[in-house]
Design an enzyme around this catalytic site. Structure first.
Site, mmCIF file in Angstrom:
data_model
loop_
_atom_site.group_PDB
_atom_site.id
_atom_site.type_symbol
_atom_site.label_atom_id
_atom_site.label_comp_id
_atom_site.label_asym_id
_atom_site.label_seq_id
_atom_site.Cartn_x
_atom_site.Cartn_y
_atom_site.Cartn_z
ATOM 1 N N GLU A 5 0.836 -1.212 0.000
ATOM 2 C CA GLU A 5 0.000 0.000 0.000
ATOM 3 C C GLU A 5 0.869 1.260 0.000
ATOM 4 O O GLU A 5 1.855 1.347 0.733
ATOM 5 C CB GLU A 5 -0.922 0.002 1.216
ATOM 6 C CG GLU A 5 -2.198 -0.788 0.934
ATOM 7 C CD GLU A 5 -2.999 -1.072 2.173
ATOM 8 O OE1 GLU A 5 -2.652 -2.021 2.875
ATOM 9 O OE2 GLU A 5 -3.971 -0.337 2.419
ATOM 10 N N ASP A 58 -11.009 7.312 -22.551
ATOM 11 C CA ASP A 58 -10.963 5.899 -22.170
ATOM 12 C C ASP A 58 -10.489 5.127 -23.394
ATOM 13 O O ASP A 58 -11.255 4.891 -24.326
ATOM 14 C CB ASP A 58 -12.354 5.438 -21.721
ATOM 15 C CG ASP A 58 -12.345 4.007 -21.205
ATOM 16 O OD1 ASP A 58 -11.415 3.254 -21.567
ATOM 17 O OD2 ASP A 58 -13.267 3.652 -20.446
ATOM 18 N N THR A 62 -7.394 -0.056 -19.780
ATOM 19 C CA THR A 62 -7.049 -1.380 -19.280
ATOM 20 C C THR A 62 -5.767 -1.789 -19.993
ATOM 21 O O THR A 62 -5.342 -1.159 -20.963
ATOM 22 C CB THR A 62 -8.161 -2.405 -19.565
ATOM 23 O OG1 THR A 62 -8.473 -2.372 -20.952
ATOM 24 C CG2 THR A 62 -9.412 -2.113 -18.751
#
Ligand code: DSN
Length: 423
Positions: free
Chosen positions: A58, A202, A228
């Site tokens: 993290e 996108d 992606t």
């Protein structure tokens, strides 16, 4: 045999190993035309299956909440540097788990609940996360939707401008999931500037084409770019957000701690590998071939009387409206799958049918291009699609088995990265 081999999985869990091998064989034996899928390289598979899956990280490089980041930090920094170089952007975040969380992070960075967001309607080729009603983005924000023109099947840029100036959304999305034509990033950027909105591109579907120079880039036009990593870009299942330096902090804060906990380090490594592959000279040839294959397949389908949304394609994707063939998308897609040709049923613009039983089929050529098929095979692929659609109309199941055998025979000459039949 799976490559890399999976002997421990075979020993410890033969049920799962058997299903993994069966899935690999299925991918080997089918003409895979799902526009969002691909075959990754063995190197990407190895990184995805590495011990990095054991680690928690993290935070960001040099600012983590867990110790032991001696190897993860340089891996993530390499992925970031490669993304910046490949796409020519000032900032990259490689931690989003996939496309939808990446897009949600864009809302978190720029919008407050209730703010207006503008995107292409889902049935017109947009994405759920661009403000569609059933998505959190359509429930928690106020959506404004633009369409494609009925006469051209292309995004109606006049409507985009009129709506943007009237509604003044804070965020405008361009891009989507079923757009067969080039996205005009400079035109969107001009409209966003006029309307005072942030423009997010996108590019999930076309990232590999952009990296390979086969589609214009949004860099320098959109302040934020979401993608992606597993579609035309041919990496692992994951995502990236890229932006100008100005928005770097907001994007990073939105991804972590805004929305996510620990990044998936094995995915980050595999993204880095895929980005290195995409920077090699042969990747441009792959990207060009994807488009050449899609054009050849579109031409062959048009010759057979198929109605293609927008009349053809500029990229990897073809959207067929089956209305004139008297067959709905779903039974045709299911029959094609039985015939060894895998794609998805899809709504077409202004579709009178329901989303779960729409009028269209969506096809993409990235997987078959990775496999090595070229324009030469596209008339045959179109002929098989046509035979199956006609057989579906006549309820003729026998044709499907014959075509599945022919498909298997053709594909045996084209190796699949990640699996090979045992000699
Ligand atoms: N599922 C992706 C696609 O197939 O385009 C979009 O989320």
């Amino acid at each position: 045999m799976h490559q890399p081999a999976i002997p421990h999985l075979h020993d410890q869990d033969p049920d799962i190993a058997g299903l993994v091998e069966a899935e690999a064989r299925r991918q080997y034996e089918k003409i895979r035309l799902i526009a969002s899928e691909n075959y990754v390289s063995p190197a990407v598979l190895e990184a995805t299956g590495s011990v990095l899956t054991n680690k928690y990280s993290e935070g960001y490089a040099g600012r983590r909440y867990y110790e032991g980041q001696q190897n993860v930090d340089p891996i993530e920094l390499l992925a970031i540097e490669r993304a910046k170089a490949l796409f020519g952007v000032e900032h990259a975040n490689v931690q989003p788990y996939s496309g939808s969380p990446a897009n949600l992070a864009v809302y978190m960075a720029f919008l407050d609940p209730g703010d207006k967001v503008m995107g292409l309607s889902l049935p017109m080729g947009g994405h759920l996360t661009h403000g569609w009603s059933v998505s959190a983005t359509g429930k928690w924000f106020t959506p404004v939707r633009y369409d494609v023109r009925a006469d051209t099947g292309r995004v109606d840029m006049d409507q985009v401008r009129d709506l943007a100036l009237k509604e003044r959304p804070k965020l405008i999305w361009c891009g989507g999931t079923a757009i067969p034509r080039t996205i005009d990033f400079p035109a969107f950027a001009e409209i966003a500037r006029e309307a005072g909105a942030v423009l997010a591109a996108d590019i999930a579907h076309i990232a590999g084409l952009i990296a390979g120079g086969a589609h214009p880039s949004p860099a320098g036009h959109a302040e934020v770019i979401s993608t992606t990593t597993h579609k035309t870009l041919r990496g692992p299942r994951g995502a990236m957000l890229m932006s100008t330096a100005e928005h770097a902090k907001a994007i990073d804060k939105a991804v972590f701690p805004g929305l996510q906990g620990g990044p998936h380090d094995h995915t980050t490594a595999a993204i880095a590998v895929a980005l290195k592959e995409a920077a090699q000279p042969d990747f441009a040839g792959y990207a060009r071939q994807i488009v050449a294959n899609a054009r050849a397949l579109a031409d062959a389908l048009l010759e057979r009387g198929y109605d293609l949304v927008s009349g053809g394609t500029d990229n990897h994707l073809i959207l067929i409206d089956l209305t004139n063939k008297g067959v709905a998308g779903k039974p045709a897609a299911q029959a094609l799958d039985r015939a060894g040709i895998e794609l998805n049923y899809n709504a077409v613009p202004f579709d009178p049918r329901k989303p779960f039983d729409p009028s269209g089929l969506r096809l993409g050529t990235s997987s078959i291009t990775t496999r090595g098929l070229t324009e030469q095979q596209m008339p045959q692929v179109a002929a098989w699609i046509d035979d199956v659609v006609q057989a579906t109309a006549k309820d003729d199941e026998a044709v499907l088995a014959r075509i599945a055998d022919q498909v298997r025979e053709l594909l045996a000459a084209y190796p699949m990265p990640g699996w090979a039949p045992t000699p």
